[in-house]
Design an enzyme around this catalytic site. Sequence first.
Site, short mmCIF file in Angstrom:
data_model
loop_
_atom_site.label_atom_id
_atom_site.label_comp_id
_atom_site.label_asym_id
_atom_site.label_seq_id
_atom_site.Cartn_x
_atom_site.Cartn_y
_atom_site.Cartn_z
N SER A 1 0.86 -1.18 0.00
CA SER A 1 0.00 0.00 0.00
C SER A 1 0.90 1.23 0.00
O SER A 1 1.49 1.57 1.03
CB SER A 1 -0.92 0.00 1.22
OG SER A 1 -1.81 -1.08 1.18
N LYS B 1 -7.19 1.69 -2.67
CA LYS B 1 -6.76 1.26 -1.34
C LYS B 1 -6.73 2.43 -0.36
O LYS B 1 -7.13 2.29 0.80
CB LYS B 1 -5.37 0.61 -1.42
CG LYS B 1 -4.79 0.19 -0.07
CD LYS B 1 -5.69 -0.79 0.68
CE LYS B 1 -5.24 -1.04 2.12
NZ LYS B 1 -3.99 -1.78 2.21
N LYS C 1 0.30 5.57 8.23
CA LYS C 1 1.01 5.79 6.97
C LYS C 1 0.03 5.90 5.81
O LYS C 1 0.16 6.78 4.94
CB LYS C 1 2.00 4.65 6.74
CG LYS C 1 2.77 4.71 5.42
CD LYS C 1 2.14 3.89 4.31
CE LYS C 1 2.09 2.41 4.64
NZ LYS C 1 1.53 1.62 3.50
#
Length: 292
Positions: free
Chosen positions: A95, A170, A238
């Site tokens: 990701s 995502k 993150k």
Amino acid sequence: MNMIGFIGLGVMGRPMAQHLVATGQKVFLHRIKPESQFLVDQGGIAVDSARDVAAKAEIIVLMLPDTPDVEHVLFGSNGVAEGLTEGKLVIDMSSISPVATKTFAQRLRAKGVGYLDAPVSGGEVGARNAALTIMCGGSDEDFTRALPLLEKMGKAITHVGANGDGQTAKVANQIIVGLTIGAVAEALTFAQKAGADIGKVRQALMGGFASSRILEVHGQRMIDKTFDPGFRIRLHRKDLSLAADAAKAMDLALPATALTQQLMNAAVGLGLGDKDHSALIEVFGALSGAKD
């Protein structure tokens, strides 16, 4: 039979690689550690570098923590790019930044190499059960070629669009998951502070419009205080940083995302960064005095 490379044998990567090893195809693995030795015992093949993985395999799968990690593994010294030849395919299931993904894809396509961004959702449980949701960005040809491997690791597999679109999906997923975990944590903290049995509150909510997979799974983790990852708060933070960076580039306001990111900053500050993201409820407890 394809020869496969897999780089990134962390909490998610190990079970994903295990499913590929179980197919009986040759799977080349880099950076075997004690916790991933079982993959070699089951038939995986250890090699010395990312370059060696790319040189030996036809399809190379990456499952790494963040954008700089993917860039280093792809383009650093002894990296994947040095071992690639025309006609191979890189599938990045990490990701990472959608913007960087487009750049990585362009650099590899210039070498005649296919590139598919295919980030996943479903956490460690989904990885172990080969039940991941996989969001793909790339050409029709690369998606079709990758699909038989992806089907060994996931169930809900969608070709979203061009390179970068899988990563965009995502990031959107992580916004929804992060905000929903925050909502569940806030609601259960409210119920606890009000003196209610939060287990029974959760049970009642599961029968109504507030029901969700996150209330079901993460709500129970919050009640039981079982915060072993799972998916670490540090990594989810993150992902929300990726959303914030993209929003800034588009002059887009994401106020609820920004709030959740700050709550995750607080969680990391409280020493919870390596706990499952359901541990976000501990931040609400600290703020409200509702902690046990």
